[in-house]
Design a protein around this motif. Sequence first.
Motif, PDB file in Angstrom:
ATOM      1  N   ALA A  33     -23.991 -53.891   1.490  1.00 21.42           N
ATOM      2  CA  ALA A  33     -24.582 -54.670   2.580  1.00 21.42           C
ATOM      3  C   ALA A  33     -24.591 -56.163   2.244  1.00 21.42           C
ATOM      4  CB  ALA A  33     -26.001 -54.174   2.863  1.00 21.42           C
ATOM      5  N   LYS A  49     -29.972 -60.186   8.246  1.00 25.06           N
ATOM      6  CA  LYS A  49     -30.320 -58.899   7.659  1.00 25.06           C
ATOM      7  C   LYS A  49     -31.480 -58.294   8.448  1.00 25.06           C
ATOM      8  CE  LYS A  49     -29.136 -60.485   2.980  1.00 25.06           C
ATOM      9  NZ  LYS A  49     -29.642 -60.712   1.598  1.00 25.06           N
ATOM     10  N   ASN A  58     -29.812 -53.435   7.275  1.00 23.72           N
ATOM     11  CA  ASN A  58     -28.604 -53.478   8.089  1.00 23.72           C
ATOM     12  C   ASN A  58     -28.077 -54.905   8.111  1.00 23.72           C
ATOM     13  OD1 ASN A  58     -29.049 -50.763   8.836  1.00 23.72           O
ATOM     14  ND2 ASN A  58     -30.196 -51.361  10.665  1.00 23.72           N
ATOM     15  N   TYR A  73     -19.177 -51.179  15.452  1.00 21.24           N
ATOM     16  CA  TYR A  73     -20.208 -50.573  14.613  1.00 21.24           C
ATOM     17  C   TYR A  73     -19.603 -49.786  13.450  1.00 21.24           C
ATOM     18  CZ  TYR A  73     -24.071 -47.776  12.967  1.00 21.24           C
ATOM     19  OH  TYR A  73     -25.009 -47.202  12.160  1.00 21.24           O
ATOM     20  N   HIS A  75     -21.053 -47.597   9.626  1.00 29.76           N
ATOM     21  CA  HIS A  75     -22.147 -47.270   8.700  1.00 29.76           C
ATOM     22  C   HIS A  75     -21.713 -47.559   7.266  1.00 29.76           C
ATOM     23  CE1 HIS A  75     -20.637 -43.326   7.174  1.00 29.76           C
ATOM     24  NE2 HIS A  75     -20.239 -43.085   8.415  1.00 29.76           N
ATOM     25  N   ALA A 132     -22.314 -54.622  13.777  1.00 24.32           N
ATOM     26  CA  ALA A 132     -23.489 -53.993  13.174  1.00 24.32           C
ATOM     27  C   ALA A 132     -23.022 -53.011  12.104  1.00 24.32           C
ATOM     28  CB  ALA A 132     -24.316 -53.269  14.233  1.00 24.32           C
ATOM     29  N   CYS A 134     -24.798 -50.441   9.406  1.00 27.17           N
ATOM     30  CA  CYS A 134     -26.118 -49.854   9.166  1.00 27.17           C
ATOM     31  C   CYS A 134     -26.118 -48.867   8.009  1.00 27.17           C
ATOM     32  CB  CYS A 134     -26.613 -49.150  10.433  1.00 27.17           C
ATOM     33  SG  CYS A 134     -27.021 -50.268  11.783  1.00 27.17           S
ATOM     34  N   GLU A 137     -26.531 -43.391   7.584  1.00 27.45           N
ATOM     35  CA  GLU A 137     -25.931 -42.478   8.569  1.00 27.45           C
ATOM     36  C   GLU A 137     -25.756 -41.080   7.999  1.00 27.45           C
ATOM     37  OE1 GLU A 137     -22.633 -40.488  10.874  1.00 27.45           O
ATOM     38  OE2 GLU A 137     -22.808 -40.949   8.745  1.00 27.45           O
ATOM     39  N   GLY A 143     -31.037 -46.526   9.631  1.00 23.10           N
ATOM     40  CA  GLY A 143     -30.497 -47.818  10.029  1.00 23.10           C
ATOM     41  C   GLY A 143     -30.197 -47.893  11.512  1.00 23.10           C
ATOM     42  N   ALA A 144     -29.537 -46.886  12.044  1.00 23.43           N
ATOM     43  CA  ALA A 144     -29.182 -46.897  13.465  1.00 23.43           C
ATOM     44  C   ALA A 144     -30.422 -46.818  14.350  1.00 23.43           C
ATOM     45  CB  ALA A 144     -28.231 -45.747  13.778  1.00 23.43           C
ATOM     46  N   LEU A 147     -31.888 -50.206  14.490  1.00 25.10           N
ATOM     47  CA  LEU A 147     -31.086 -51.046  15.390  1.00 25.10           C
ATOM     48  C   LEU A 147     -31.343 -50.698  16.846  1.00 25.10           C
ATOM     49  CD1 LEU A 147     -28.915 -53.135  15.951  1.00 25.10           C
ATOM     50  CD2 LEU A 147     -27.186 -51.381  15.471  1.00 25.10           C
ATOM     51  N   ASP A 341     -24.052 -41.662  14.182  1.00 28.32           N
ATOM     52  CA  ASP A 341     -24.910 -42.702  14.755  1.00 28.32           C
ATOM     53  C   ASP A 341     -24.586 -42.978  16.213  1.00 28.32           C
ATOM     54  OD1 ASP A 341     -26.325 -42.984  12.427  1.00 28.32           O
ATOM     55  OD2 ASP A 341     -25.276 -44.787  11.750  1.00 28.32           O
TER      56      ASP A 341
END
Length: 392
Positions: A33, A49, A58, A73, A75, A132, A134, A137, A143-144, A147, A341
């Motif tokens: 990340a 972040k 994320n 998107y 993960h 994004a 995240c 997952e 994370g999702a 979001l 996700d």
Amino acid sequence: MLARLQNIYAMELSLLQSLIRIPSIFPNETALAQWLYDYLRDAGWNARKQSVGEHRFNVLAEKGNASRAVMLYGHLDTVPVYGEWDTPPFELTERGDQLFGLGATDMKGGIFVILEAIKSLPERLDKTIKLAFCVDEENDSLGAYALSRDPFLQNVALVLVPEICDAFPRKAGAISVGLGRRGRVGISLAVPGISAHGANPERGVNAIHEAYKVIAALDAMPLISHEKLGQSTQFIQEIHARSGSLSLPDLCEVYLSRLLVLPETPDDALRDVQEHLDRLYAQGILTPQRGKRVLATLAERETPYYHPYITDKRLPIIQRLLQRVQAFGEVCVGYGRSVADENIFGGINQIPTITLGPQGGNEHTANEWVSKQSLEERIAIYRDLIKHLELE
């Protein structure tokens, strides 16, 4: 021409190599990340972040100030290293068209597609581009879900996900576009027995033996189907029972995983299982143990379970997307049998969500790989969609 392609591959693969070399087995995605956050900031993106618990975050980024946005998107996390690998899992190894490495197809190859596709953005954009990346997952999608509650999604008209696409139907050689996925729920079953000394088992009822009956009954349980998402399915994922001495266990805990199709919800599935068990008691197939019956509850987890979803193929934005993708080859529209996700954005946020990822194999097992040719093809598709897809 060959030399030019080789140079392109060398440039691209060095970036994918960087992604593969950074371990991001959940819940340890922080290093990757941070790498992505720094990479995007250096490339001129407005990046931030989003905290997802202690030491986890994320990465959200955007360019442009148009009223409508498309979000790409990915993960960040992978599963652990499973099985015996023929190649180093944290080194990208090339064998013909196959590129091996942990996360190569699930889904660092997809992150790579995004990073390559955004390199050639025009100076003036007719849409806002959002990215994004995240965490979690492969676990509970923390994370999702974080979001899904963030204002970052408010003006997103379309979510594009270069994730592995397990969609059906499939057609060899066609570009697979996923327009939905089944959902999932976990159900805990507490199966009672009657404890007795192991020297005299006839005086009690072994909860494990009772669980056998319950499992057999669940295997024979009728389930619904959907014309696009297919059959609802379920399987026993865990069984646990023990006694503290030479005694028959008086409780066996069974964990049932169920994949849902529309119009099922997690609560519907729980009620369906409990009613099925109640019928078995009424028929005498199961017997209460000192007044206790099998109790079904939703298994505890930090986030809600996944609802099944379908993105309507008739939506104008989806029609325009399919037309653009068809310029790159035959398209096969399908619907995913597993969860991801995308279920959150398509199911909870009700945003049109598309799965369009590279081809690969051996995800969640040894020798995971992604096709080099399919990476190049998906990069070209994503570049085209970013530049030319009309959101309104």
